[in-house]
Design an enzyme around this catalytic site. Structure first.
Site, PDB file in Angstrom:
ATOM      1  N   ASP A   1      44.331 -97.299  -7.144  1.00 57.41           N
ATOM      2  CA  ASP A   1      43.294 -96.310  -7.548  1.00 57.41           C
ATOM      3  C   ASP A   1      42.026 -97.044  -7.303  1.00 57.41           C
ATOM      4  OD1 ASP A   1      44.703 -93.988  -8.000  1.00 57.41           O
ATOM      5  OD2 ASP A   1      44.408 -94.060 -10.110  1.00 57.41           O
TER       6      ASP A   1
ATOM      7  N   ASP B   1      39.037 -96.543  -8.668  1.00 59.73           N
ATOM      8  CA  ASP B   1      38.173 -96.872  -9.660  1.00 59.73           C
ATOM      9  C   ASP B   1      38.790 -97.713 -10.898  1.00 59.73           C
ATOM     10  OD1 ASP B   1      40.180 -95.203 -10.626  1.00 59.73           O
ATOM     11  OD2 ASP B   1      39.086 -93.231 -11.015  1.00 59.73           O
TER      12      ASP B   1
ATOM     13  N   TRP C   1      45.500 -82.825  -8.480  1.00 63.01           N
ATOM     14  CA  TRP C   1      45.727 -84.000  -9.291  1.00 63.01           C
ATOM     15  C   TRP C   1      47.096 -83.847 -10.120  1.00 63.01           C
ATOM     16  CZ3 TRP C   1      46.107 -84.418 -14.707  1.00 63.01           C
ATOM     17  CH2 TRP C   1      46.148 -85.800 -15.292  1.00 63.01           C
TER      18      TRP C   1
ATOM     19  N   GLU D   1      52.462 -86.856  -9.263  1.00 65.69           N
ATOM     20  CA  GLU D   1      53.070 -87.643  -8.530  1.00 65.69           C
ATOM     21  C   GLU D   1      53.596 -89.122  -9.074  1.00 65.69           C
ATOM     22  OE1 GLU D   1      48.998 -89.113  -8.653  1.00 65.69           O
ATOM     23  OE2 GLU D   1      49.824 -87.127  -8.592  1.00 65.69           O
ATOM     24  N   ASP D   2      52.747 -89.754 -10.094  1.00 67.32           N
ATOM     25  CA  ASP D   2      53.097 -90.970 -10.528  1.00 67.32           C
ATOM     26  C   ASP D   2      54.355 -90.767 -11.596  1.00 67.32           C
ATOM     27  OD1 ASP D   2      51.672 -89.277 -12.369  1.00 67.32           O
ATOM     28  OD2 ASP D   2      50.339 -90.918 -12.982  1.00 67.32           O
TER      29      ASP D   2
ATOM     30  N   MET E   1      37.680 -98.841 -16.076  1.00 64.01           N
ATOM     31  CA  MET E   1      37.731 -97.829 -15.136  1.00 64.01           C
ATOM     32  C   MET E   1      36.158 -97.595 -14.667  1.00 64.01           C
ATOM     33  SD  MET E   1      39.357 -93.924 -15.564  1.00 64.01           S
ATOM     34  CE  MET E   1      41.007 -94.410 -15.221  1.00 64.01           C
TER      35      MET E   1
ATOM     36  N   HIS F   1      33.747 -91.229 -13.761  1.00 65.71           N
ATOM     37  CA  HIS F   1      33.101 -90.133 -12.637  1.00 65.71           C
ATOM     38  C   HIS F   1      33.702 -88.818 -13.132  1.00 65.71           C
ATOM     39  CE1 HIS F   1      37.327 -90.223 -10.862  1.00 65.71           C
ATOM     40  NE2 HIS F   1      37.426 -91.257 -11.513  1.00 65.71           N
TER      41      HIS F   1
ATOM     42  N   ARG G   1      36.000 -85.351 -11.862  1.00 66.86           N
ATOM     43  CA  ARG G   1      36.872 -85.069 -11.049  1.00 66.86           C
ATOM     44  C   ARG G   1      36.463 -84.511  -9.900  1.00 66.86           C
ATOM     45  NH1 ARG G   1      41.852 -82.620 -13.828  1.00 66.86           N
ATOM     46  NH2 ARG G   1      41.884 -84.760 -14.590  1.00 66.86           N
TER      47      ARG G   1
END
Length: 443
Positions: free
Chosen positions: A293, A295, A355, A358-359, A385, A388, A390
């Site tokens: 990722d 971030d 979002w 998937e993980d 991190m 931010h 989404r």
């Protein structure tokens, strides 16, 4: 009173005797001093000669290195021949693979910024050029052999990938424990990151496309770092600013890819990572793939980006979660798998739009294939991190929980073997490669 009569001859004899005695004592003393001082003087002289010799040798070595690198910067090239399989970008309704026999000439970028090379002798920009010459399309049989499903390439590499430097000398293997690691790092986002040009100037070892290799030893790991991406330029500038020095200290042979989703449709992180795996495999024989990722910034450079014999979850401790795992089955944020491990699980699912999910699906794939997940301790695997909101198009997927319950049933028909996409553009930058892709997803 008794008078003593002194004979003048006897007195002269006594004086002469004392004189000879004093002279003999002086000679003995001088001899002793010489015996002591000569070795000391010789040692000092020898050390001074040795020091001057070493200084002269170092000066000659620097001049030789300057000359070699100057010639490399003026005239050097790296030649790569290989079969490439890529999507047709000329037509949006044609996603078939076209195979080209291509030759790439990579202009060599500056190697050591502190060398005595005048500005006029260096390339005008760190971004030089990549020349692609398409020679011929191959027959259908050769296309089938080179299709991306095989994930195999025949590439001739020249340079440190062969364990040799620019002069052909064999490079030693880099040490198993990189010697320049710093451990815990101070990471702060209080100041704006530098521009991409400034970051490139601070990291001059990268060849076009951001391919970095240790200059003085042969890397033990060839690593592709895959970043799913859309509209996060400032985050990526932070990423490059902090992560490029870390990865170079780890003495990796690495390249950073951002897989940029085209358009404003729903975001598909997993499919972008599948594409990154396929596209990076066309460029180079990477053995380790880090899915990252944008971030998340590493806070300890002893967390090595090298793939072990099982998939590894790297982002164990994240400041957002007080450096604790949110749950034991998590496999998101920053993960790494070898080529063989990723193909074994058929990559990520292509079906998670929006979002989440998937993980966890990847965690189930790994477990279904009988592999375990490895982790560093949380004092090593620490990440900060970038905060931010989404972004639009990445809203939570309401179907994700139902989907991850069926992973063991769907994984063999949903992944690398069903991947469809179109490459819109491929841009090579001094510190990274940007591949923009059309996913043909929902609006």
């Amino acid at each position: 009173m008794v008078q003593i009569k002194i004979d003048s001859t006897s007195l002269e004899k006594i004086r002469e005797s004392h004189s000879h005695l004093n002279l003999r004592s002086r000679r003995i003393a001088l001899f002793v001093v010489v015996c002591i001082q000569v070795p000391i003087l010789w040692t000092l002289l020898a050390s001074q000669i040795d020091l001057q010799f070493n200084q002269r040798w170092v000066q000659m070595a620097k001049l030789s290195l300057n000359s070699q690198v100057t010639n490399l910067l003026r005239n050097g090239t790296v030649h790569v021949d290989g079969w490439l399989s890529h999507k047709n970008t000329t037509s949006s309704n044609n996603s078939s693979s076209i195979i080209h026999n291509s030759s790439f000439l990579f202009a060599v970028t500056p190697i050591i910024s502190t060398l005595n090379i005048s500005a006029s002798e260096r390339p005008s920009t760190i971004t030089t050029f990549v020349k692609l010459t398409t020679i011929a399309e191959k027959s259908k049989e050769e296309q089938d052999q080179a299709t991306s499903k095989n994930f195999n390439l025949t590439i001739k590499h020249i340079g440190s990938t062969t364990g040799r430097n620019s002069t052909g000398e064999i490079l030693p293997d880099c040490p198993a424990d990189p010697p320049h690691l710093q451990g815990s790092l101070e990471i702060s986002f209080s100041n704006k990151p530098g521009t991409f040009d400034a970051i490139a100037a601070d990291n001059p070892l990268g060849k076009d496309g951001g391919h970095f290799q240790p200059p003085f030893c042969k890397a033990r790991s060839k690593v592709a770092i895959i970043i799913p991406f859309r509209n996060r330029d400032q985050h990526f500038q932070y990423f490059l600013h902090f992560m490029l020095p870390i990865l170079q200290r780890q003495q990796l042979d690495f390249r950073i890819y951002i897989i940029n989703q085209f358009g404003s449709g729903k975001f598909n992180r997993a499919k972008l990572m599948n594409i990154g795996f396929v596209e990076a495999s066309k460029d180079y024989d990477f053995g380790c793939f880090v899915f990252h990722d944008v971030d998340l910034i590493l806070e300890n450079d002893k967390c090595l980006y090298t793939c072990p014999n099982n998939p590894r979850h790297l982002s164990v401790g994240v400041d957002k979660f007080n450096y604790r795992l949110p749950y034991s089955a998590i496999f998101g944020g920053v993960t790494e798998l070898t080529r063989e491990q990723f193909v074994k699980v058929n990559g990520y699912s292509n079906s998670f739009w929006g979002w989440g999910g998937e993980d966890d699906d990847m965690y189930s794939r790994i477990k279904t294939k009988g592999m375990n997940i490895m982790r560093y301790s949380s004092d090593i695997s620490r990440y900060k991190m970038i905060s931010h909101q989404r972004e639009r198009g990445n809203e939570a997927n309401p179907e994700r929980f139902k989907m991850i319950q069926k992973t063991h049933q769907t994984m063999n028909q949903d992944g690398l073997n069903t991947l469809k996409y179109q490459v819109v553009s491929r841009d090579l930058h001094p510190t990274y490669t940007n591949i923009t892709v059309n996913l043909f997803g929902p609006s």
